[in-house]
Structure formats: C-alpha cells, structure tokens
Design a protein around this motif. Structure first.
Motif, PDB file in Angstrom:
ATOM      1  N   GLN A 157      18.716  29.746  49.069  1.00 17.19           N
ATOM      2  CA  GLN A 157      19.136  28.885  47.967  1.00 17.19           C
ATOM      3  C   GLN A 157      19.223  29.604  46.630  1.00 17.19           C
ATOM      4  O   GLN A 157      19.991  29.209  45.757  1.00 17.19           O
ATOM      5  N   LYS A 158      18.443  30.693  46.485  1.00 18.80           N
ATOM      6  CA  LYS A 158      18.534  31.365  45.184  1.00 18.80           C
ATOM      7  C   LYS A 158      19.905  32.016  44.973  1.00 18.80           C
ATOM      8  O   LYS A 158      20.291  32.276  43.848  1.00 18.80           O
ATOM      9  N   MET A 159      20.662  32.210  46.052  1.00 19.00           N
ATOM     10  CA  MET A 159      22.024  32.734  45.864  1.00 19.00           C
ATOM     11  C   MET A 159      22.937  31.671  45.257  1.00 19.00           C
ATOM     12  O   MET A 159      23.937  32.010  44.627  1.00 19.00           O
ATOM     13  N   GLU A 160      22.578  30.392  45.431  1.00 20.89           N
ATOM     14  CA  GLU A 160      23.332  29.344  44.726  1.00 20.89           C
ATOM     15  C   GLU A 160      23.148  29.496  43.220  1.00 20.89           C
ATOM     16  O   GLU A 160      24.088  29.287  42.458  1.00 20.89           O
ATOM     17  N   ARG A 161      21.927  29.835  42.818  1.00 16.56           N
ATOM     18  CA  ARG A 161      21.680  30.048  41.391  1.00 16.56           C
ATOM     19  C   ARG A 161      22.502  31.241  40.887  1.00 16.56           C
ATOM     20  O   ARG A 161      23.079  31.208  39.809  1.00 16.56           O
ATOM     21  N   PHE A 162      22.537  32.289  41.713  1.00 18.34           N
ATOM     22  CA  PHE A 162      23.327  33.473  41.349  1.00 18.34           C
ATOM     23  C   PHE A 162      24.805  33.099  41.171  1.00 18.34           C
ATOM     24  O   PHE A 162      25.403  33.393  40.135  1.00 18.34           O
ATOM     25  N   PHE A 163      25.369  32.419  42.164  1.00 14.24           N
ATOM     26  CA  PHE A 163      26.790  32.074  42.080  1.00 14.24           C
ATOM     27  C   PHE A 163      27.054  31.014  41.004  1.00 14.24           C
ATOM     28  O   PHE A 163      28.129  30.980  40.417  1.00 14.24           O
ATOM     29  N   LEU A 164      26.066  30.164  40.742  1.00 15.47           N
ATOM     30  CA  LEU A 164      26.203  29.188  39.648  1.00 15.47           C
ATOM     31  C   LEU A 164      26.378  29.924  38.321  1.00 15.47           C
ATOM     32  O   LEU A 164      27.252  29.596  37.520  1.00 15.47           O
ATOM     33  N   GLU A 165      25.560  30.954  38.103  1.00 15.05           N
ATOM     34  CA  GLU A 165      25.695  31.716  36.848  1.00 15.05           C
ATOM     35  C   GLU A 165      27.051  32.430  36.790  1.00 15.05           C
ATOM     36  O   GLU A 165      27.721  32.420  35.760  1.00 15.05           O
ATOM     37  N   LYS A 166      27.461  33.025  37.901  1.00 14.19           N
ATOM     38  CA  LYS A 166      28.763  33.720  37.927  1.00 14.19           C
ATOM     39  C   LYS A 166      29.908  32.735  37.674  1.00 14.19           C
ATOM     40  O   LYS A 166      30.839  33.031  36.920  1.00 14.19           O
ATOM     41  N   ALA A 167      29.862  31.573  38.335  1.00 14.96           N
ATOM     42  CA  ALA A 167      30.943  30.585  38.173  1.00 14.96           C
ATOM     43  C   ALA A 167      30.968  30.046  36.746  1.00 14.96           C
ATOM     44  O   ALA A 167      32.038  29.872  36.151  1.00 14.96           O
ATOM     45  N   THR A 168      29.782  29.807  36.181  1.00 20.00           N
ATOM     46  CA  THR A 168      29.701  29.284  34.812  1.00 20.00           C
ATOM     47  C   THR A 168      30.325  30.274  33.837  1.00 20.00           C
ATOM     48  O   THR A 168      31.156  29.894  32.997  1.00 20.00           O
ATOM     49  N   PHE A 169      29.956  31.551  33.949  1.00 20.67           N
ATOM     50  CA  PHE A 169      30.498  32.517  32.998  1.00 20.67           C
ATOM     51  C   PHE A 169      31.968  32.849  33.284  1.00 20.67           C
ATOM     52  O   PHE A 169      32.715  33.184  32.363  1.00 20.67           O
ATOM     53  N   GLY A 170      32.393  32.694  34.539  1.00 14.72           N
ATOM     54  CA  GLY A 170      33.819  32.805  34.859  1.00 14.72           C
ATOM     55  C   GLY A 170      34.591  31.684  34.171  1.00 14.72           C
ATOM     56  O   GLY A 170      35.659  31.911  33.584  1.00 14.72           O
ATOM     57  N   PHE A 171      34.045  30.481  34.215  1.00  9.73           N
ATOM     58  CA  PHE A 171      34.668  29.326  33.552  1.00  9.73           C
ATOM     59  C   PHE A 171      34.732  29.548  32.040  1.00  9.73           C
ATOM     60  O   PHE A 171      35.779  29.353  31.411  1.00  9.73           O
ATOM     61  N   LEU A 172      33.608  29.986  31.442  1.00 13.92           N
ATOM     62  CA  LEU A 172      33.587  30.201  29.984  1.00 13.92           C
ATOM     63  C   LEU A 172      34.608  31.262  29.575  1.00 13.92           C
ATOM     64  O   LEU A 172      35.317  31.111  28.587  1.00 13.92           O
ATOM     65  N   SER A 173      34.684  32.315  30.371  1.00 17.66           N
ATOM     66  CA  SER A 173      35.619  33.399  30.068  1.00 17.66           C
ATOM     67  C   SER A 173      37.068  32.905  30.156  1.00 17.66           C
ATOM     68  O   SER A 173      37.901  33.228  29.298  1.00 17.66           O
ATOM     69  N   SER A 174      37.382  32.110  31.168  1.00 20.82           N
ATOM     70  CA  SER A 174      38.740  31.555  31.296  1.00 20.82           C
ATOM     71  C   SER A 174      39.051  30.624  30.134  1.00 20.82           C
ATOM     72  O   SER A 174      40.166  30.627  29.602  1.00 20.82           O
ATOM     73  N   GLN A 175      38.069  29.827  29.738  1.00 27.40           N
ATOM     74  CA  GLN A 175      38.318  28.903  28.637  1.00 27.40           C
ATOM     75  C   GLN A 175      38.546  29.660  27.323  1.00 27.40           C
ATOM     76  O   GLN A 175      39.412  29.295  26.533  1.00 27.40           O
ATOM     77  N   ARG A 176      37.789  30.763  27.118  1.00 35.97           N
ATOM     78  CA  ARG A 176      38.008  31.585  25.913  1.00 35.97           C
ATOM     79  C   ARG A 176      39.426  32.150  25.935  1.00 35.97           C
ATOM     80  O   ARG A 176      40.076  32.269  24.910  1.00 35.97           O
ATOM     81  N   ARG A 177      39.894  32.520  27.142  1.00 39.76           N
ATOM     82  CA  ARG A 177      41.238  33.077  27.241  1.00 39.76           C
ATOM     83  C   ARG A 177      42.301  32.019  26.914  1.00 39.76           C
ATOM     84  O   ARG A 177      43.299  32.313  26.261  1.00 39.76           O
ATOM     85  N   ILE A 178      42.080  30.791  27.371  1.00 38.07           N
ATOM     86  CA  ILE A 178      43.009  29.694  27.051  1.00 38.07           C
ATOM     87  C   ILE A 178      43.070  29.518  25.528  1.00 38.07           C
ATOM     88  O   ILE A 178      44.141  29.431  24.941  1.00 38.07           O
ATOM     89  N   ILE A 179      41.893  29.498  24.903  1.00 38.63           N
ATOM     90  CA  ILE A 179      41.845  29.301  23.450  1.00 38.63           C
ATOM     91  C   ILE A 179      42.547  30.457  22.741  1.00 38.63           C
ATOM     92  O   ILE A 179      43.351  30.237  21.832  1.00 38.63           O
ATOM     93  N   SER A 180      42.288  31.687  23.176  1.00 40.57           N
ATOM     94  CA  SER A 180      42.906  32.818  22.464  1.00 40.57           C
ATOM     95  C   SER A 180      44.420  32.811  22.659  1.00 40.57           C
ATOM     96  O   SER A 180      45.159  33.155  21.745  1.00 40.57           O
ATOM     97  N   SER A 181      44.897  32.371  23.839  1.00 41.58           N
ATOM     98  CA  SER A 181      46.357  32.343  24.032  1.00 41.58           C
ATOM     99  C   SER A 181      47.007  31.244  23.193  1.00 41.58           C
ATOM    100  O   SER A 181      48.158  31.367  22.781  1.00 41.58           O
ATOM    101  N   MET A 182      46.255  30.163  22.907  1.00 40.72           N
ATOM    102  CA  MET A 182      46.822  29.069  22.111  1.00 40.72           C
ATOM    103  C   MET A 182      46.720  29.348  20.622  1.00 40.72           C
ATOM    104  O   MET A 182      47.630  29.045  19.857  1.00 40.72           O
ATOM    105  N   ALA A 183      45.573  29.902  20.207  1.00 42.08           N
ATOM    106  CA  ALA A 183      45.233  29.864  18.782  1.00 42.08           C
ATOM    107  C   ALA A 183      45.208  31.229  18.100  1.00 42.08           C
ATOM    108  O   ALA A 183      45.154  31.283  16.869  1.00 42.08           O
ATOM    109  N   PHE A 184      45.235  32.312  18.879  1.00 44.47           N
ATOM    110  CA  PHE A 184      45.107  33.636  18.253  1.00 44.47           C
ATOM    111  C   PHE A 184      46.459  34.341  18.189  1.00 44.47           C
ATOM    112  O   PHE A 184      47.307  34.178  19.069  1.00 44.47           O
ATOM    113  N   SER A 185      46.631  35.170  17.157  1.00 46.51           N
ATOM    114  CA  SER A 185      47.838  35.990  17.040  1.00 46.51           C
ATOM    115  C   SER A 185      47.772  37.140  18.046  1.00 46.51           C
ATOM    116  O   SER A 185      46.698  37.428  18.597  1.00 46.51           O
ATOM    117  N   SER A 186      48.911  37.820  18.261  1.00 46.12           N
ATOM    118  CA  SER A 186      48.938  38.986  19.159  1.00 46.12           C
ATOM    119  C   SER A 186      47.892  40.008  18.720  1.00 46.12           C
ATOM    120  O   SER A 186      47.188  40.588  19.543  1.00 46.12           O
TER     121      SER A 186
END
Lengths: 200, 200
Positions: B132-161
């Motif tokens: 079960q502790k591997m669920e915790r491991f993958f939970l952290e990986k999935a969470t930070f994968g999600f945060l990273s994707s969301q930052r990318r969405i924001i930068s593509s919408m709101a940031f200059s080249s």
C-alpha cells in the motif's frame, strides 16, 4: 456518528451524496465514513463570492455538493484566464497553493450559489494517514486530474477552435446552458466573436 | 533478492538509483524493495527508437534510468506537438492509454540512448494492491504531475513567449544543451525564429 453529523453540519442528503461519491472508488464502513466526515466542514457561498482569492495564505480544497465555480488565473495586465470550471461532484482548489502550502496565485469564484465540503492540507494528510484507502481514492482523483490537464494541453496545441468547442460540448454538455459565453470563450482561448461563430 | 536481480536484469547501480528514487517519498525494507523490483523489467533503447507508437494496443509506463525522451502528439495534418520531455528519474508514458487501457494516441521516442524500467498496468495494479505504501508514492507522483500540467496550461494561456522560454530555462536548465532548438520551439508553441530571438 450522530454527534459528528451535528458537529459538522452535514445534512443527510449531503452525507449520502458524499459517501456515494467516495464509494464509487473505495467502499467504506459506517465507522470509516464517520472518520472521513470528521475532516470536512460544510460551507455555503452566494453567486460572485470567492472561495479563494489570489494572495490567500491558507488555501482549502473543496468538494462541490451543488453549484458552479470558476478557477481563474489573473495575469500581470489584470486579464482573467479561466483555468477550469467546477460543478457538482468535482473537487477544486488552487492545488499548487494547497499542496505546496504557498500563497494562492489563482482565485476560485462562484458562478452560482454553491455548497461545498472543505478541508485543509492538514486534514488531507491526517485523512490519508488515518485511513489508507483514502490514498487510493485521492490517487484515482489525482490521476484523472492529470490526464484531464494533459488532454487540455494537447487540445490547446493541436486542435482548432472548432474542435476545442466541440470537445467542450461533448465533455460538458450540461455546462453550456449554465456558463456565460464570454467565460467559455476565455476557457477555450478564443474571442467572444469566434465563439459566437462556432456556436451558431 | 539475488535471484530477483538476475531475473529482472537489474544491475546494482540501477537498483540503488531506483530505490533511492522511491525512498525520497516512502521508505522500503529490503523485502519490500524486492517485491517492487519484481514488477519491473529493464529495457534499453537507441536514439530514435520508439518506446510507444501511436496505435499501440498495449502501453507500458516507464521509469527513466538514463537518457532522454520526447512525448509527441501528432495531429491529423501530421504535425508533431511536443507534450513533454522526460529525462533521468522521471516517469513517462501515454498515460491516458495506460490508465484507460486504450490504444496509444501519442508516441514516445528516444532523443538519446535510453535505459528504462518498464511495467504494465496489470503490474501497477498488483504493486499498489500488494504494497500500500506504493499507492502513497504514486499519489505524490500523480499529484505533482497534475500540478505541473496545470502550470503548463496557465503559462500557455497567460505568459508571453519570452516568459515561457525563461520558465523553461529555469525549470530545466540541463535540458537546453541536450534538446534540439526546433523541439524546444515546438514544446513552447513558438516558431524556430522566435526561439532564436529569445535565446540570443
């Protein structure tokens, strides 16, 4: 369990809905659901109220019982960008701020009167460490949050405005009637005029 | 444990690296690490080889021991869009295909000779349910994968080249020397000429 219901102001229909939502992924005993409930508080907001404002130091995560919200990033020139919409049965927050325990860089505002269950990062950690099956629940939520964000990145890079609009219609048919056109245009990254053309 | 090493072709430095990677999030006993290792196989690929090709029916997930990869979405007009780069210590796959057990819609190709540990969705499920502790491991990986994707969405919408390029430099300073400029331009969603101007 009765005392917990009173403590957290959980009405019975809300409890049933929340339990059903969690049990789509992990089954819970009555005691486990009671333990889960202890970590959440009920809050009610009116249309136009903010659940999170840019700069907030303490950011909560929200399960939406009813209502509709917009998650917004405001750039340096004060232009608003819609990061996502969130409706019933969704979880929403400025998750970067929530998970890294930093100041909010986004705002979360009600587009309709909204009722949520909210919890802090401390509650999240206690819930996961106290009941391991909630890690499985949040693993599934985080995984599908990641997949959804990645699909949005791909659609913004590779799809035409028309394709993005059609994808939105297909994914969220019920939202079209509830969200002002100007906000859908912002979410899709197109002008209000382009959206009118696409939706006519 | 020795027999597992031989079985899975895990060399000792690779084992140490993989274990250290997991133990940044969850500590493991020797027996637990042995159990984890059983779910992975070592694979080696040359530059330009594909780990995943669009249309593949069975998609694996990869932990990158060494090397560099690009995850690509190819649109209907055969134009390539870089969804992400992945280097040492990263996990990569067409995760939509992996988690939903559907055909690959993206490709994953080596930009350098690459060594990976790979596992199937079946392995992933068995690993999570068996430890079960591997669920915790993958939970952290999935969470930070999600945060990273969301930052990318924001930068593509709101940031200059320029802002997007500077953010890339800051986040991945070591990649600039390893990735052709044309691919960085594709990742950032700018033309090759714009990138030359930004990086000069």
């Amino acid at each position: 369990m009765i005392s917990l219901i009173i403590l957290n102001n959980f009405e019975i229909p809300m409890q049933l809905k929340f339990r059903e939502h969690i049990e789509k992924i992990v089954p819970l005993t009555d005691e486990e659901f009671s333990f889960v409930s202890q970590h959440f508080s009920v809050k009610k907001f009116k249309k136009h109220q903010f659940l999170i404002q840019k700069g907030d130091k303490s950011v909560y995560s929200f399960f939406i019982v009813s209502g509709l919200l917009k998650l917004v990033y405001t750039d340096d020139s004060e232009k608003e960008h819609i990061v996502s919409f969130a409706m019933e049965d969704w979880w929403e927050s400025d998750y970067y701020a929530f998970f890294t325990q930093t100041e909010a860089t986004m705002s979360l505002e009600c587009l309709e009167d909204t009722e949520v269950l909210c919890f802090s990062f401390e509650d999240y950690k206690n819930l996961c460490s106290g009941l391991q099956k909630m890690e499985r629940f949040f693993l599934e939520k985080a995984t599908f949050g990641f997949l959804s964000s990645q699909r949005r990145i791909i659609s913004s890079m590779a799809f035409s405005s028309k394709e993005r609009y059609e994808q939105f219609l297909k994914q969220y048919p019920s939202l079209i009637q509830r969200i002002p056109k100007s906000l859908i245009a912002s979410y899709l990254g197109v002008s209000r005029e382009t959206l009118s053309r696409l939706s006519s």
